[in-house]
Every structure is written in C-alpha cells, then in structure tokens.
Design a protein around this motif. Structure first.
Motif, short mmCIF file in Angstrom:
data_model
loop_
_atom_site.label_atom_id
_atom_site.label_comp_id
_atom_site.label_asym_id
_atom_site.label_seq_id
_atom_site.Cartn_x
_atom_site.Cartn_y
_atom_site.Cartn_z
N GLY A 88 5.77 1.75 -0.47
CA GLY A 88 7.11 1.98 0.43
C GLY A 88 7.70 0.67 0.96
N GLU A 89 8.52 0.84 1.90
CA GLU A 89 9.57 -0.46 2.42
C GLU A 89 8.76 -1.44 3.04
OE1 GLU A 89 13.51 -1.11 2.20
OE2 GLU A 89 12.04 0.68 1.52
N ALA A 90 7.60 -1.17 3.50
CA ALA A 90 6.65 -2.17 3.97
C ALA A 90 6.48 -3.43 3.14
CB ALA A 90 5.18 -1.64 4.40
N ALA A 91 6.45 -2.97 1.60
CA ALA A 91 6.35 -4.17 0.76
C ALA A 91 7.61 -4.91 0.65
CB ALA A 91 6.21 -3.32 -0.98
N LYS A 92 8.91 -4.50 1.15
CA LYS A 92 9.97 -5.47 1.03
C LYS A 92 10.30 -5.79 2.30
CE LYS A 92 13.52 -3.70 -0.94
NZ LYS A 92 14.65 -2.70 -1.52
N ASN A 93 9.58 -5.51 3.48
CA ASN A 93 9.76 -5.98 4.84
C ASN A 93 8.89 -7.17 5.24
OD1 ASN A 93 11.84 -4.20 5.32
ND2 ASN A 93 10.36 -2.62 6.45
N ASP A 94 7.69 -7.19 4.33
CA ASP A 94 6.88 -8.20 4.63
C ASP A 94 7.00 -9.59 3.62
OD1 ASP A 94 4.59 -9.76 5.16
OD2 ASP A 94 3.05 -8.24 4.69
N GLY A 95 7.58 -10.39 4.24
CA GLY A 95 7.69 -11.82 3.41
C GLY A 95 6.43 -12.37 2.92
N ALA A 96 5.37 -12.24 3.71
CA ALA A 96 3.94 -12.59 3.43
C ALA A 96 3.54 -12.15 2.12
CB ALA A 96 2.98 -12.65 4.60
N ALA A 97 3.71 -10.56 1.99
CA ALA A 97 3.35 -9.96 0.59
C ALA A 97 3.93 -10.77 -0.68
CB ALA A 97 3.76 -8.59 0.65
N THR A 98 5.39 -10.85 -0.55
CA THR A 98 6.07 -11.68 -1.59
C THR A 98 5.51 -13.12 -1.94
OG1 THR A 98 7.88 -10.43 -1.09
CG2 THR A 98 8.26 -12.35 -2.59
N ALA A 99 5.10 -13.79 -0.84
CA ALA A 99 4.76 -15.09 -0.99
C ALA A 99 3.26 -15.10 -1.60
CB ALA A 99 4.85 -15.95 0.25
N ALA A 100 2.52 -14.10 -1.17
CA ALA A 100 0.93 -13.99 -1.55
C ALA A 100 0.97 -13.81 -3.14
CB ALA A 100 0.44 -13.01 -0.93
N LEU A 101 1.98 -13.01 -3.55
CA LEU A 101 2.16 -12.75 -5.05
C LEU A 101 2.65 -13.82 -5.74
CD1 LEU A 101 1.78 -10.70 -7.19
CD2 LEU A 101 3.93 -9.51 -6.63
N GLN A 102 3.59 -14.39 -5.33
CA GLN A 102 4.04 -15.64 -6.13
C GLN A 102 3.10 -16.58 -6.20
OE1 GLN A 102 7.26 -16.24 -3.32
NE2 GLN A 102 8.76 -15.81 -4.66
N ALA A 103 2.23 -16.89 -5.10
CA ALA A 103 1.03 -17.74 -5.20
C ALA A 103 0.07 -17.51 -6.10
CB ALA A 103 0.47 -17.83 -3.82
N ARG A 104 -0.29 -16.07 -6.37
CA ARG A 104 -1.12 -15.56 -7.16
C ARG A 104 -0.86 -16.04 -8.67
NH1 ARG A 104 -6.15 -15.10 -8.51
NH2 ARG A 104 -7.02 -13.48 -9.49
N LEU A 105 0.69 -15.40 -8.86
CA LEU A 105 1.19 -15.88 -10.18
C LEU A 105 0.90 -17.39 -10.72
CD1 LEU A 105 4.56 -13.90 -10.28
CD2 LEU A 105 2.37 -13.14 -11.22
N ASP A 106 1.19 -18.31 -9.65
CA ASP A 106 1.02 -19.62 -10.00
C ASP A 106 -0.37 -20.08 -10.19
OD1 ASP A 106 1.68 -22.37 -9.75
OD2 ASP A 106 0.79 -22.53 -7.84
N ALA A 107 -1.29 -19.54 -9.33
CA ALA A 107 -2.81 -19.71 -9.52
C ALA A 107 -3.19 -19.24 -10.84
CB ALA A 107 -3.44 -19.16 -8.26
N LEU A 108 -2.90 -18.26 -11.49
CA LEU A 108 -3.16 -17.72 -12.60
C LEU A 108 -2.73 -18.39 -13.88
CD1 LEU A 108 -3.35 -14.00 -11.78
CD2 LEU A 108 -5.43 -15.21 -12.10
N GLY A 109 -1.51 -19.09 -13.67
CA GLY A 109 -1.02 -19.96 -14.85
C GLY A 109 -0.01 -19.02 -15.48
#
Length: 402
Positions: A88-109
């Motif tokens: 839902g819209e909570a996914a787009k309202n929470d900048g921390a969720a986006t940052a966490a996913l970006q960090a995970r993509l980086d950590a997994l190479g």
C-alpha cells in the motif's frame, strides 16, 4: 559565444508484457524466458521483493519462488531470500523503506546485470522500482503486478516514484522494466474493495481512448462490481493494451511535455489522497476525480449532459462512491477556499510548464485545456454532494420499505 554541436541520442526501449497464469509454477517457463531473453546462456541473479499484502495472502509464495528457481536453475539463481516490504501507500511514504532496500541491493552486490523481481501492487512496484533505478543508475527490474490497478495501468508503464514532503510521486524516475508478467490468479485474493478500486484506471483510458471499451464496461458493470474473475481478467488485458499503445505511440513516453492524457481525473485525485491521508484508495480517488472533471466539462459546455450522466452512472454501477467529505474541506481564516483546489497548482508544478488538464468532449474523445474556472469546479463539487445525498436518501427509503 558560438554553438559547437547539437548532440542527438536515440535510445530504443523494448520490454515484453506476458499474460500468463501460474507464473511461479515450475512448468511455466515464461518468467525464466523473460529473464534470460537477452543472454540465454547466462545464469542470472534475481532478488525477489514481495509486497507484504501478497505475502500474507499467499503464505507459500517464498517457497513457490524457491521451487521455481530450482526448476530453472540453468537460467536463474536467487541472490537471497525474498525481501518483504510494506504494501500500500505506506511503501511510498516511508523513506526508510526505500533506503533499506537500496542498502540491501548494495550489500548483496546486485549489479546492472542482476534482476530485482518485484511482486506486488502499484505502490510497491513504484517504491522498489525507484530503489532499483537509483542503484548503479539502474538494476534490471521484472515486474509481477498483483492488483487490478497495477495489472491494468501502472505495472505496464515506465514510471517509478515515492512520496516526499507531503506530495505524491515527488521523487521518481522514468525507467522501463526489463519485463512484465501479468497473472490473473493474484487477483483472486484481493478484497472486493481493491478489485473495484483498480477499475477506475480502465474507465479512465476507455473514456479518453476507446468508446467500445467504455460500452463494454457499462454493459458488464454488475459482473465487474461483484468481482467476477473472467470479466475482471478481460478488463485488465484490454486496459493494459491501451496503456501500452499510448506509451508507444503518443510520442512522449517520458513526459517531457506538459500534456498527460493518462492523468485524466488525477489532479483532484492526488489531492484527495493526501487530504484523506490515503484513507481513499488511489482508484477510489481517481473515480471521484473523473466524475468531478466530467461534470466540469458539462458545465463548461465541452460535453453533453447525457455523456456526463453515462460516465457517473457507470462509475456508480461499478461500485464507486463519487463523494467524499474531503471535497468539502476548506482553508483560510474564514474557510473560504476548498482545499482540493490546491491540487491544480500541485498538478501544474508536477507537470512543469503551463497547466494542462485533459477533459472529455465525448466518450472516447478528449480535449486539453490550460485553465479551469473555479466557479465550475465548485459547482461540480456541489452537484456531486447533492447526488450522493439523493442516493443515500433513496437507499435509506429502500431499506425502510424492506
């Protein structure tokens, strides 16, 4: 100063859209074929990102994906267990969720040849797609939209984004997906409210692009309003095809100009979403926005009263409420201005350039205008309120008789 050179770059984009069933069934090769399409001899790394709502409705989905990867191990491998993100819209309202996913993509190479496979509704597709588009300037994305709205509209498009500073989709990218796979089985677990909400975008494209589709929607409104699977799947397919055709042929897929006909009804819808703190689903707000702009077009002399009546009746027959109290919210010391009117300025700012709003002349035919008269907007809102009151009174009288 002398002009040295005018650089021109043409970059073609191509992505397949599959209409399939049982996308994670090991015997269904569509997903593996989509991922391996450009490099069939490689084994591709894939990170699944799953909408929390989908994970709850399909408890076996992580195991299904793992079994699929095992069955097609020559072409794909999972980079990690699926990441489940808020739906839902909570996914787009929470900048921390986006940052966490970006960090995970980086950590997994995850690199530019890797895949983020997003399974979810439009908001999760938007957020995860934005995260993927901003890591290494673009990790490949495979979208598996799971709602009527996402399958019929946003999931087949080229946009990603998140909300910020109180504004919808303020941060975002244009990033075409690598592939899209549409599986109607995901619609089986949706609530009736979410099934109906997703139909608003189909009504939108029918009104501005395809009179035959609008007639079909009107005729099948009772079955669609009940969530009947077969007509719902047909609605998704026909709406998606029109959206894809528009993106490919309208000449402005990345919206460099001010005109956005596919945002018919959206200037008010976006504002209503924020005014209600997303109590209204996006599709519910779009339905109200379509009704408002249709009545405005009638009051401004652009479309006929029978056309406007047909639009509102079809929306109601599909199950939409065309009034919300947020339409009556006011601001100012004396409460003299309707808050929803601020949506016009925000819409113009988001588009850039001059205000451009799409309005109906007739079903299947639209016109762009660059100004809207506030008195007609206010009058259209008053008519929506009056209409809702009459429907409520009629419903109460019918209930009393029974």
């Amino acid at each position: 100063m002398m002009l040295l050179h005018v650089q021109r770059i043409a970059v073609p984009f191509e992505y397949p859209v599959y209409f399939t069933e049982g996308v994670f069934s090991p015997g269904n090769g569509d997903l593996a074929s989509a991922i391996a399409a450009k490099e069939p001899r490689r084994r591709h790394r894939v990170l699944p990102v799953i909408d929390g709502g989908v994970a709850a409705a399909w408890p076996s989905i992580a195991d299904d994906i793992a079994r699929y990867a095992d069955a097609h191990a020559e072409r794909l491998s999972l980079a990690a267990d699926p990441i489940v993100v808020p739906g839902g819209e909570a996914a787009k309202n929470d900048g921390a969720a986006t940052a966490a996913l970006q960090a995970r993509l980086d950590a997994l190479g995850m690199d530019r040849q890797s895949f983020v496979m997003i399974v979810g509704g439009g908001a999760v597709l938007d957020m995860a797609g934005y995260a993927a588009a901003t890591v290494h300037r673009g990790v490949r994305v495979v979208r598996i939209p799971t709602t009527v709205l996402a399958q019929a509209d946003s999931g087949v498009g080229v946009k990603n984004g998140v909300n910020a500073f109180g504004k919808k989709n303020l941060l975002g990218t244009f990033a075409p997906p690598f592939a899209v796979l549409i599986d109607p089985r995901f619609l089986e677990t949706l609530s009736l409210r979410d099934k109906v909400a997703g139909m608003a975008e189909a009504v939108k494209v029918a009104l501005i692009r395809d009179a035959r589709l609008f007639s079909w929607l009107s005729e099948r409104a009772p079955a669609l309003a009940s969530g009947s699977p077969a007509p719902l799947a047909e609605l998704v397919r026909r709406s998606a095809e029109i959206h894809l055709q528009h993106i490919a042929t309208a000449g402005d897929p990345f919206e460099l100009g001010s005109a956005r006909p596919l945002d018919f009804g959206h200037w008010a819808a976006h504002k209503l979403e924020s005014l209600t703190k997303h109590r209204l689903r996006h599709g519910e707000a779009v339905a109200i926005g379509i009704a408002l702009d249709t009545l405005y077009a009638e009051l401004a002399g652009l479309c006929s009263a029978p056309t406007a009546a047909a639009v509102l009746s079809t929306l109601e027959a599909l199950g939409f409420a065309l009034w919300d109290d947020a339409l009556a919210l006011t601001r100012g010391e004396r409460g003299e201005r309707l808050c929803v009117l601020d949506g016009l300025d925000e819409f113009r700012e988001h588009l850039g350039g001059e205000l451009t709003v799409t309005l109906l002349e007739d079903v299947g035919r639209a016109r762009e205008v660059h100004a809207m008269e506030e008195r007609h907007i206010v009058a259209a809102i008053a008519r929506l309120r009056e209409r809702a009151g009459k429907r409520a009174a009629a419903g109460a009288a019918g209930g009393a008789r029974s």
